[in-house]
Design a protein around this motif. Structure first.
Motif, short mmCIF file in Angstrom:
data_model
loop_
_atom_site.label_atom_id
_atom_site.label_comp_id
_atom_site.label_asym_id
_atom_site.label_seq_id
_atom_site.Cartn_x
_atom_site.Cartn_y
_atom_site.Cartn_z
N UNK A 1 0.83 -1.20 0.00
CA UNK A 1 0.00 0.00 0.00
C UNK A 1 0.87 1.26 0.00
N UNK A 2 1.92 1.25 0.81
CA UNK A 2 2.85 2.38 0.84
C UNK A 2 3.50 2.58 -0.52
N UNK A 3 3.85 1.50 -1.17
CA UNK A 3 4.45 1.57 -2.51
C UNK A 3 3.49 2.20 -3.51
N UNK A 4 2.24 1.77 -3.49
CA UNK A 4 1.26 2.31 -4.42
C UNK A 4 1.05 3.80 -4.19
N UNK A 5 1.01 4.21 -2.94
CA UNK A 5 0.82 5.63 -2.64
C UNK A 5 2.01 6.44 -3.12
N UNK A 6 3.22 5.89 -3.00
CA UNK A 6 4.42 6.62 -3.42
C UNK A 6 4.47 6.84 -4.92
N UNK A 7 3.73 6.04 -5.66
CA UNK A 7 3.74 6.14 -7.12
C UNK A 7 2.80 7.20 -7.66
N UNK A 8 1.86 7.66 -6.83
CA UNK A 8 0.81 8.55 -7.35
C UNK A 8 0.67 9.78 -6.45
N UNK A 9 0.66 10.97 -7.05
CA UNK A 9 0.63 12.19 -6.23
C UNK A 9 -0.67 12.39 -5.47
N UNK A 10 -1.77 11.79 -5.92
CA UNK A 10 -3.06 12.00 -5.26
C UNK A 10 -3.48 10.83 -4.38
N UNK A 11 -2.56 9.89 -4.16
CA UNK A 11 -2.85 8.74 -3.31
C UNK A 11 -1.98 8.84 -2.06
N UNK A 12 -2.59 8.69 -0.90
CA UNK A 12 -1.92 8.86 0.38
C UNK A 12 -2.06 7.58 1.20
N UNK A 13 -0.99 7.16 1.82
CA UNK A 13 -1.01 6.00 2.72
C UNK A 13 -0.99 6.51 4.15
N UNK A 14 -1.69 5.82 5.03
CA UNK A 14 -1.80 6.33 6.42
C UNK A 14 -0.57 6.05 7.27
#
Length: 284
Positions: A224-237
């Motif tokens: 999940x952290x990896x996916x968030x790091x790939x996209x500017x509008x996606x945030x991991x908690x």
């Protein structure tokens, strides 16, 4: 990643009024005019608020994400308190795994895009299995979540997404292992046996099984952290849900597994605080 465009920003006008703007740069105005926003919740029975008040039915009104009841200070209610005219839709479903997330996303944004989406998924990827090796493989979990994010982005590239971490199954076991009432509920319902079966068994085999389950949860959260790091509008908690200490009072009196109203409030608070910290919201 922190975007340069917070979902909410406050801009002081010449008349000292405050304008709440969603997803765009504001122009000072002469009156306080709250923007409207559409929020969507995706996930499983936790976000559906199953058994939160101790009754059997799902209770989306008590959800940490889009809940509308006064019993839970949800993200939706916090945004409303900040002055945004919110519309919420809860597309989470009890029993759903990451493989079902794309369908949820399609149903949620297929006709109307969302401004803000929360996703909490992964518990059933663990609990549907009878052995640690039978849980959803991390590569598959990542691909399933990625597919849902692609669908959301296609509906509206500016949609903000919060990926909540998968709760700690080991912490849940530790909360209930010494509580006879909770252990009886687990046994009667047969809930999440891959972690919770024979909770008082501390043999090497049982401990190894639990450690393997928690390792899989940890790997899901890394993805999940990896996916968030790939996209500017996606945030991991950043593990906020996973690392939050729960007590027996934070678990439903019905099953000792799902968050109670108190548990829903804890999830709402820690995820909101982390989202604000990262800049997903600017409501200061």
């Amino acid at each position: 990643m922190i975007s340069n465009r917070p979902l909410l920003s406050r801009v002081a006008a010449t008349t000292a009024a405050v304008v709440l703007v969603l997803g765009t740069t504001a122009t000072p105005a002469t009156a306080a005019v709250p923007d409207s926003a559409r929020m969507v919740a995706l996930g499983d029975s936790i976000t559906r608020a199953a058994a939160a008040d101790g009754t059997l039915d799902a209770q989306p009104q008590n959800s940490w994400s889009t809940g509308t009841a006064s019993s839970v200070n949800s993200h939706l209610r916090r945004l409303e308190a900040a002055g945004v005219d919110m519309t919420g839709a809860n597309h989470s479903r009890g029993g759903d795994r990451s493989v079902h997330l794309a369908t949820q996303a399609t149903n949620a944004v297929g006709t109307t895009s969302a401004d803000y989406v929360t996703i909490l998924i992964g518990g059933n990827d663990i609990c549907y299995a009878s052995t640690p090796s039978g849980t959803t493989a991390p590569d598959v979990f990542e691909a399933n979540v990625r597919r849902a994010l692609d669908i959301i982005e296609a509906g509206n590239p500016d949609t903000r997404v919060l990926l909540a971490s998968v709760p700690s199954m080991m912490s849940l076991w530790r909360v209930g292992r010494d509580n006879l009432t909770i252990r009886l509920r687990w046994s009667l319902i047969g809930i999440c046996p891959v972690m919770l079966a024979n909770p008082t068994d501390t043999s090497a085999a049982a401990n190894s099984r639990r450690a393997a389950v928690e390792a899989r949860v940890d790997e899901y959260n890394r993805r999940l952290a990896k996916l968030a790091a790939e996209r500017p509008n996606v945030f991991y908690d950043n593990g906020a849900v996973h690392n939050t200490p729960f007590t027996p009072a934070d678990l439903s009196v019905l099953d000792g597994f799902h968050p109670s109203l108190s548990g829903q409030n804890k999830i709402a608070k820690v995820t909101w605080d982390e989202a604000v910290r990262q800049g997903l919201f600017d409501v200061g």
